[in-house]
Design a protein around this motif. Structure first.
Motif, PDB file in Angstrom:
ATOM      1  N   UNK A  32      -3.990 -12.017  13.616  1.00 52.43           N
ATOM      2  CA  UNK A  32      -2.691 -12.974  14.044  1.00 52.43           C
ATOM      3  C   UNK A  32      -1.208 -12.809  12.766  1.00 52.43           C
ATOM      4  N   UNK A  33       0.269 -12.564  13.234  1.00 50.23           N
ATOM      5  CA  UNK A  33       0.805 -12.010  11.675  1.00 50.23           C
ATOM      6  C   UNK A  33       0.534 -10.994  10.590  1.00 50.23           C
ATOM      7  N   UNK A  34       0.339 -10.260  10.855  1.00 48.62           N
ATOM      8  CA  UNK A  34      -1.018  -9.525  10.178  1.00 48.62           C
ATOM      9  C   UNK A  34       1.044  -8.767   8.668  1.00 48.62           C
ATOM     10  N   UNK A  35       0.018  -8.780   7.893  1.00 44.70           N
ATOM     11  CA  UNK A  35       0.765  -8.092   7.238  1.00 44.70           C
ATOM     12  C   UNK A  35       0.436  -6.515   5.920  1.00 44.70           C
ATOM     13  N   UNK A  36       1.729  -6.043   4.913  1.00 38.88           N
ATOM     14  CA  UNK A  36       1.489  -4.599   5.025  1.00 38.88           C
ATOM     15  C   UNK A  36       1.439  -5.159   3.950  1.00 38.88           C
ATOM     16  N   UNK A  37       0.170  -3.605   3.033  1.00 35.66           N
ATOM     17  CA  UNK A  37       0.253  -3.099   1.510  1.00 35.66           C
ATOM     18  C   UNK A  37       0.613  -1.832   1.468  1.00 35.66           C
ATOM     19  N   UNK A  38       1.844  -1.272   0.638  1.00 34.03           N
ATOM     20  CA  UNK A  38       2.348  -0.443   0.523  1.00 34.03           C
ATOM     21  C   UNK A  38       1.766  -0.497  -1.322  1.00 34.03           C
ATOM     22  N   UNK A  39       2.189   0.935  -1.540  1.00 31.03           N
ATOM     23  CA  UNK A  39       2.676   1.413  -2.936  1.00 31.03           C
ATOM     24  C   UNK A  39       2.721   2.825  -3.386  1.00 31.03           C
ATOM     25  N   UNK A  40       2.056   2.887  -4.813  1.00 33.75           N
ATOM     26  CA  UNK A  40       1.756   4.390  -5.025  1.00 33.75           C
ATOM     27  C   UNK A  40       0.977   4.600  -5.897  1.00 33.75           C
ATOM     28  N   UNK A 215      -3.257  -6.255   8.069  1.00 33.68           N
ATOM     29  CA  UNK A 215      -3.812  -7.254   7.196  1.00 33.68           C
ATOM     30  C   UNK A 215      -3.878  -8.841   7.323  1.00 33.68           C
ATOM     31  N   UNK A 216      -4.756  -9.091   7.392  1.00 33.28           N
ATOM     32  CA  UNK A 216      -4.596 -10.586   7.830  1.00 33.28           C
ATOM     33  C   UNK A 216      -3.372 -11.453   6.299  1.00 33.28           C
ATOM     34  N   UNK A 217      -2.725 -12.546   7.037  1.00 30.89           N
ATOM     35  CA  UNK A 217      -2.224 -12.610   5.410  1.00 30.89           C
ATOM     36  C   UNK A 217      -3.033 -13.792   4.664  1.00 30.89           C
ATOM     37  N   UNK A 218      -3.425 -13.576   3.587  1.00 29.93           N
ATOM     38  CA  UNK A 218      -3.915 -13.571   2.290  1.00 29.93           C
ATOM     39  C   UNK A 218      -3.311 -13.600   1.168  1.00 29.93           C
ATOM     40  N   UNK A 219      -4.475 -13.359   0.302  1.00 30.30           N
ATOM     41  CA  UNK A 219      -4.826 -13.056  -1.380  1.00 30.30           C
ATOM     42  C   UNK A 219      -6.249 -12.386  -1.088  1.00 30.30           C
ATOM     43  N   UNK A 220      -6.195 -10.905  -1.934  1.00 28.89           N
ATOM     44  CA  UNK A 220      -6.905  -9.824  -2.136  1.00 28.89           C
ATOM     45  C   UNK A 220      -6.697  -9.130  -3.435  1.00 28.89           C
ATOM     46  N   UNK A 232      -8.835   1.457 -10.447  1.00 25.70           N
ATOM     47  CA  UNK A 232      -8.014  -0.032 -11.071  1.00 25.70           C
ATOM     48  C   UNK A 232      -7.867  -0.812 -10.240  1.00 25.70           C
ATOM     49  N   UNK A 233      -7.777  -2.078 -10.584  1.00 24.26           N
ATOM     50  CA  UNK A 233      -7.875  -3.257  -9.236  1.00 24.26           C
ATOM     51  C   UNK A 233      -6.565  -3.544  -9.739  1.00 24.26           C
ATOM     52  N   UNK A 234      -6.029  -4.753  -8.688  1.00 21.41           N
ATOM     53  CA  UNK A 234      -4.924  -5.734  -9.135  1.00 21.41           C
ATOM     54  C   UNK A 234      -5.140  -6.365  -7.830  1.00 21.41           C
ATOM     55  N   UNK A 235      -4.515  -7.871  -7.997  1.00 20.30           N
ATOM     56  CA  UNK A 235      -4.522  -8.995  -6.638  1.00 20.30           C
ATOM     57  C   UNK A 235      -3.161  -9.057  -7.054  1.00 20.30           C
ATOM     58  N   UNK A 236      -2.794  -8.966  -5.036  1.00 29.22           N
ATOM     59  CA  UNK A 236      -2.185  -9.573  -4.292  1.00 29.22           C
ATOM     60  C   UNK A 236      -2.307 -10.275  -2.818  1.00 29.22           C
ATOM     61  N   UNK A 237      -0.708 -10.859  -2.892  1.00 29.37           N
ATOM     62  CA  UNK A 237      -0.514 -11.584  -2.107  1.00 29.37           C
ATOM     63  C   UNK A 237      -0.007 -11.177  -0.435  1.00 29.37           C
ATOM     64  N   UNK A 238      -0.871 -11.500   0.142  1.00 30.31           N
ATOM     65  CA  UNK A 238      -0.159 -10.135   1.583  1.00 30.31           C
ATOM     66  C   UNK A 238       0.514 -11.566   2.196  1.00 30.31           C
ATOM     67  N   UNK A 239       2.099 -11.485   2.509  1.00 31.13           N
ATOM     68  CA  UNK A 239       2.009 -12.778   3.592  1.00 31.13           C
ATOM     69  C   UNK A 239       2.504 -12.139   4.941  1.00 31.13           C
ATOM     70  N   UNK A 240       2.612 -12.954   5.757  1.00 32.12           N
ATOM     71  CA  UNK A 240       2.261 -13.072   7.251  1.00 32.12           C
ATOM     72  C   UNK A 240       3.263 -12.314   7.477  1.00 32.12           C
ATOM     73  N   UNK A 241       3.499 -11.223   8.597  1.00 34.74           N
ATOM     74  CA  UNK A 241       4.709 -10.018   8.285  1.00 34.74           C
ATOM     75  C   UNK A 241       5.286  -9.895   7.809  1.00 34.74           C
ATOM     76  N   UNK A 242       4.630  -9.387   6.503  1.00 38.41           N
ATOM     77  CA  UNK A 242       5.845  -8.841   5.123  1.00 38.41           C
ATOM     78  C   UNK A 242       4.827  -8.421   5.014  1.00 38.41           C
ATOM     79  N   UNK A 243       5.366  -7.808   3.332  1.00 34.87           N
ATOM     80  CA  UNK A 243       4.650  -6.163   2.934  1.00 34.87           C
ATOM     81  C   UNK A 243       4.430  -6.884   1.698  1.00 34.87           C
ATOM     82  N   UNK A 244       3.197  -6.316   0.871  1.00 35.96           N
ATOM     83  CA  UNK A 244       3.097  -6.990  -0.650  1.00 35.96           C
ATOM     84  C   UNK A 244       2.893  -5.176  -1.541  1.00 35.96           C
ATOM     85  N   UNK A 245       4.011  -5.038  -2.470  1.00 32.89           N
ATOM     86  CA  UNK A 245       3.860  -3.980  -3.070  1.00 32.89           C
ATOM     87  C   UNK A 245       3.264  -3.612  -4.191  1.00 32.89           C
TER      88      UNK A 245
END
Length: 253
Positions: A32-40, A215-220, A232-245
Protein backbone atom coordinates in the motif's frame (compact mmCIF):
# COMPACT_ATOMS: atom_id res chain seq x y z
CA UNK A 1 7.12 -20.00 30.68
CA UNK A 2 8.21 -22.97 28.52
CA UNK A 3 5.78 -25.38 30.18
CA UNK A 4 6.70 -28.98 29.48
CA UNK A 5 8.78 -28.18 26.39
CA UNK A 6 12.06 -27.27 28.06
CA UNK A 7 14.23 -28.80 25.31
CA UNK A 8 12.55 -26.75 22.56
CA UNK A 9 12.62 -23.57 24.64
CA UNK A 10 16.31 -24.08 25.48
CA UNK A 11 17.23 -24.67 21.84
CA UNK A 12 15.42 -21.54 20.69
CA UNK A 13 16.97 -19.47 23.48
CA UNK A 14 20.47 -20.69 22.63
CA UNK A 15 19.89 -19.95 18.95
CA UNK A 16 19.01 -16.35 19.69
CA UNK A 17 21.91 -15.92 22.12
CA UNK A 18 24.38 -17.35 19.61
CA UNK A 19 22.93 -15.39 16.72
CA UNK A 20 21.94 -18.51 14.81
CA UNK A 21 18.16 -18.19 14.90
CA UNK A 22 16.70 -18.71 11.43
CA UNK A 23 15.59 -15.55 9.66
CA UNK A 24 11.88 -15.11 9.13
CA UNK A 25 10.93 -16.10 5.61
CA UNK A 26 9.85 -13.44 3.16
CA UNK A 27 6.09 -13.10 2.75
CA UNK A 28 4.32 -11.85 -0.35
CA UNK A 29 1.61 -9.30 0.37
CA UNK A 30 -0.09 -6.31 -1.21
CA UNK A 31 1.96 -3.12 -0.95
CA UNK A 32 0.00 0.00 0.00
CA UNK A 33 1.38 3.41 -1.02
CA UNK A 34 4.65 1.87 -2.14
CA UNK A 35 7.73 4.01 -2.78
CA UNK A 36 10.80 3.79 -4.98
CA UNK A 37 14.56 3.89 -4.53
CA UNK A 38 16.53 5.25 -7.47
CA UNK A 39 20.11 6.30 -7.96
CA UNK A 40 23.38 5.62 -9.66
CA UNK A 41 26.68 3.89 -9.03
CA UNK A 42 29.82 5.55 -10.36
CA UNK A 43 33.53 4.83 -10.38
CA UNK A 44 36.08 7.54 -9.55
CA UNK A 45 39.64 7.47 -10.83
CA UNK A 46 41.39 5.51 -13.58
CA UNK A 47 39.98 2.09 -14.39
CA UNK A 48 41.89 -0.89 -12.96
CA UNK A 49 43.99 -2.72 -15.58
CA UNK A 50 42.54 -5.78 -17.29
CA UNK A 51 43.76 -9.18 -16.14
CA UNK A 52 45.89 -10.98 -18.73
CA UNK A 53 45.94 -14.77 -19.15
CA UNK A 54 48.39 -16.52 -21.49
CA UNK A 55 46.35 -18.71 -23.83
CA UNK A 56 49.25 -21.14 -24.23
CA UNK A 57 48.69 -22.27 -20.65
CA UNK A 58 45.11 -23.40 -21.27
CA UNK A 59 43.53 -25.99 -23.58
CA UNK A 60 41.36 -25.06 -26.58
CA UNK A 61 43.63 -22.14 -27.45
CA UNK A 62 42.32 -21.76 -31.00
CA UNK A 63 38.68 -21.58 -29.98
CA UNK A 64 39.07 -19.55 -26.77
CA UNK A 65 41.51 -17.24 -28.55
CA UNK A 66 38.64 -15.80 -30.60
CA UNK A 67 38.35 -13.10 -27.92
CA UNK A 68 42.09 -12.60 -27.37
CA UNK A 69 44.13 -9.43 -27.65
CA UNK A 70 45.82 -10.79 -30.78
CA UNK A 71 49.11 -11.31 -28.94
CA UNK A 72 48.35 -14.63 -27.27
CA UNK A 73 46.54 -13.30 -24.20
CA UNK A 74 42.93 -13.48 -23.09
CA UNK A 75 41.77 -10.42 -21.16
CA UNK A 76 39.33 -10.26 -18.23
CA UNK A 77 37.66 -6.96 -17.37
CA UNK A 78 36.50 -7.07 -13.75
CA UNK A 79 35.51 -3.39 -13.56
CA UNK A 80 33.39 -2.03 -16.43
CA UNK A 81 32.96 1.76 -16.48
CA UNK A 82 31.09 3.85 -19.03
CA UNK A 83 32.49 7.03 -20.58
CA UNK A 84 30.37 9.00 -18.10
CA UNK A 85 31.69 7.04 -15.11
CA UNK A 86 28.76 4.67 -14.61
CA UNK A 87 29.77 1.41 -12.94
CA UNK A 88 28.31 -1.82 -14.31
CA UNK A 89 27.72 -5.12 -12.49
CA UNK A 90 26.82 -3.68 -9.08
CA UNK A 91 24.11 -5.45 -7.09
CA UNK A 92 22.02 -2.91 -5.20
CA UNK A 93 19.72 -4.47 -2.64
CA UNK A 94 17.40 -3.38 0.16
CA UNK A 95 18.03 -5.29 3.37
CA UNK A 96 15.55 -6.45 5.96
CA UNK A 97 12.35 -6.39 3.90
CA UNK A 98 10.19 -9.29 5.11
CA UNK A 99 6.89 -8.46 3.43
CA UNK A 100 6.06 -6.99 0.04
CA UNK A 101 5.77 -7.59 -3.69
CA UNK A 102 6.09 -11.06 -5.26
CA UNK A 103 9.52 -12.69 -5.11
CA UNK A 104 9.70 -14.06 -8.64
CA UNK A 105 13.36 -15.19 -8.66
CA UNK A 106 13.17 -18.99 -8.73
CA UNK A 107 16.24 -19.85 -10.80
CA UNK A 108 19.48 -18.17 -11.87
CA UNK A 109 20.71 -18.93 -15.38
CA UNK A 110 24.14 -18.39 -16.92
CA UNK A 111 25.80 -19.54 -20.10
CA UNK A 112 29.31 -20.36 -21.23
CA UNK A 113 29.80 -18.61 -24.57
CA UNK A 114 33.15 -18.25 -26.39
CA UNK A 115 34.92 -19.26 -23.17
CA UNK A 116 33.30 -16.66 -20.94
CA UNK A 117 30.49 -16.85 -18.40
CA UNK A 118 27.55 -14.55 -19.11
CA UNK A 119 26.48 -12.55 -17.20
CA UNK A 120 29.60 -11.64 -15.25
CA UNK A 121 27.51 -10.69 -12.18
CA UNK A 122 24.09 -12.06 -11.25
CA UNK A 123 21.88 -12.58 -8.23
CA UNK A 124 21.15 -16.00 -6.73
CA UNK A 125 18.72 -17.30 -4.15
CA UNK A 126 19.75 -19.72 -1.44
CA UNK A 127 18.22 -23.22 -1.78
CA UNK A 128 17.18 -22.44 -5.35
CA UNK A 129 18.65 -23.76 -8.61
CA UNK A 130 21.51 -22.40 -10.68
CA UNK A 131 21.56 -23.53 -14.31
CA UNK A 132 24.67 -23.17 -16.48
CA UNK A 133 24.32 -23.89 -20.20
CA UNK A 134 27.38 -24.53 -22.34
CA UNK A 135 27.13 -23.01 -25.83
CA UNK A 136 30.76 -23.83 -26.65
CA UNK A 137 31.95 -26.88 -28.61
CA UNK A 138 34.55 -27.48 -25.87
CA UNK A 139 34.06 -28.75 -22.33
CA UNK A 140 34.56 -26.65 -19.20
CA UNK A 141 35.52 -27.54 -15.64
CA UNK A 142 32.80 -25.77 -13.65
CA UNK A 143 33.72 -24.86 -10.07
CA UNK A 144 31.30 -22.89 -7.87
CA UNK A 145 32.34 -21.50 -4.48
CA UNK A 146 30.79 -19.55 -1.63
CA UNK A 147 33.00 -16.94 0.02
CA UNK A 148 33.25 -14.19 2.60
CA UNK A 149 36.11 -11.93 3.64
CA UNK A 150 38.06 -14.80 5.20
CA UNK A 151 36.96 -18.11 3.69
CA UNK A 152 36.21 -19.85 0.41
CA UNK A 153 34.29 -23.15 0.30
CA UNK A 154 33.18 -25.30 -2.62
CA UNK A 155 29.42 -25.46 -3.32
CA UNK A 156 29.62 -27.90 -6.23
CA UNK A 157 32.03 -29.05 -8.93
CA UNK A 158 31.12 -30.30 -12.40
CA UNK A 159 34.39 -31.40 -14.06
CA UNK A 160 32.96 -31.80 -17.56
CA UNK A 161 30.40 -29.18 -18.48
CA UNK A 162 29.26 -30.26 -21.93
CA UNK A 163 26.46 -28.93 -24.13
CA UNK A 164 23.87 -30.54 -21.86
CA UNK A 165 24.83 -28.06 -19.13
CA UNK A 166 24.00 -28.55 -15.47
CA UNK A 167 21.39 -27.54 -12.92
CA UNK A 168 22.39 -27.58 -9.25
CA UNK A 169 20.97 -26.13 -6.08
CA UNK A 170 22.75 -23.24 -4.39
CA UNK A 171 23.36 -24.09 -0.73
CA UNK A 172 25.06 -21.37 1.28
CA UNK A 173 26.30 -21.91 4.84
CA UNK A 174 26.35 -19.54 7.77
CA UNK A 175 26.03 -15.88 6.83
CA UNK A 176 27.84 -16.24 3.49
CA UNK A 177 26.06 -14.77 0.48
CA UNK A 178 28.79 -14.27 -2.15
CA UNK A 179 29.30 -16.81 -4.92
CA UNK A 180 32.23 -17.19 -7.34
CA UNK A 181 32.26 -19.35 -10.46
CA UNK A 182 35.30 -20.29 -12.51
CA UNK A 183 36.52 -22.83 -15.03
CA UNK A 184 39.41 -24.96 -13.85
CA UNK A 185 40.71 -25.37 -17.40
CA UNK A 186 40.22 -21.77 -18.56
CA UNK A 187 41.06 -19.44 -15.63
CA UNK A 188 39.87 -16.36 -17.51
CA UNK A 189 36.32 -17.73 -17.31
CA UNK A 190 34.94 -16.16 -14.13
CA UNK A 191 31.57 -15.00 -12.85
CA UNK A 192 30.13 -13.82 -9.55
CA UNK A 193 26.82 -13.82 -7.73
CA UNK A 194 25.23 -12.36 -4.63
CA UNK A 195 22.41 -14.06 -2.71
CA UNK A 196 19.24 -12.04 -2.12
CA UNK A 197 16.44 -12.87 0.31
CA UNK A 198 13.76 -10.51 -1.00
CA UNK A 199 12.76 -9.11 -4.42
CA UNK A 200 14.02 -5.59 -3.76
CA UNK A 201 17.25 -5.54 -5.73
CA UNK A 202 18.74 -4.37 -9.02
CA UNK A 203 21.91 -5.02 -11.02
CA UNK A 204 23.38 -1.97 -12.72
CA UNK A 205 23.89 -1.91 -16.45
CA UNK A 206 26.49 0.04 -18.39
CA UNK A 207 25.19 3.45 -17.25
CA UNK A 208 25.33 2.51 -13.55
CA UNK A 209 21.75 3.52 -12.77
CA UNK A 210 19.22 1.53 -10.75
CA UNK A 211 15.58 1.68 -9.68
CA UNK A 212 13.78 -0.47 -7.09
CA UNK A 213 10.03 0.06 -6.90
CA UNK A 214 6.87 -0.97 -5.03
CA UNK A 215 8.68 -0.82 -1.68
CA UNK A 216 6.66 -0.52 1.53
CA UNK A 217 7.28 2.92 3.12
CA UNK A 218 9.93 2.89 5.83
CA UNK A 219 13.59 3.28 6.70
CA UNK A 220 15.95 0.80 5.09
CA UNK A 221 19.62 -0.06 4.75
CA UNK A 222 20.57 -0.16 1.09
CA UNK A 223 23.81 -1.87 0.03
CA UNK A 224 25.76 -1.70 -3.21
CA UNK A 225 28.08 -4.66 -3.90
CA UNK A 226 30.71 -5.23 -6.57
CA UNK A 227 32.76 -8.47 -6.59
CA UNK A 228 36.10 -6.69 -7.09
CA UNK A 229 35.46 -3.36 -5.34
CA UNK A 230 33.62 -4.38 -2.18
CA UNK A 231 30.42 -3.14 -0.60
CA UNK A 232 28.95 0.17 0.51
CA UNK A 233 25.78 0.89 2.45
CA UNK A 234 23.45 3.79 3.09
CA UNK A 235 20.33 4.27 5.21
CA UNK A 236 17.43 5.71 3.23
CA UNK A 237 13.90 6.79 4.16
CA UNK A 238 11.36 5.71 1.54
CA UNK A 239 8.22 7.89 1.71
CA UNK A 240 4.75 6.66 0.82
CA UNK A 241 4.24 7.07 -2.93
CA UNK A 242 7.57 8.90 -3.02
CA UNK A 243 11.16 8.38 -4.10
CA UNK A 244 14.45 8.16 -2.21
CA UNK A 245 17.62 8.75 -4.22
CA UNK A 246 21.27 8.00 -3.55
CA UNK A 247 24.53 7.93 -5.46
CA UNK A 248 27.20 5.36 -4.61
CA UNK A 249 30.80 6.06 -5.64
CA UNK A 250 33.46 3.34 -5.75
CA UNK A 251 37.24 3.62 -6.00
CA UNK A 252 39.90 1.10 -7.02
CA UNK A 253 41.07 -1.01 -4.08
Amino acid sequence: MCGGRWSICLAVSLAFMLGTAPARAYEEAAVVDGGTITGSVTFAGPEPPLQRFALRRSPDRAYCGALSDGSGYRLLREVAVSAEGGLQDVVVRVEGVRRGKPFTLQETTLEANVCQFIPFVSVVRDRHPLTVTNLDPVAHDLQVYERDEEHVFIIFHRPSLTRTGTTDQIKLTGARREMTMQCGMHPFMQAHGLAVDNPYYAVTGRDGTFAIGDLPPGTYRVTAWHPALGEQQQELVVPAKGTATHRFTFHDK
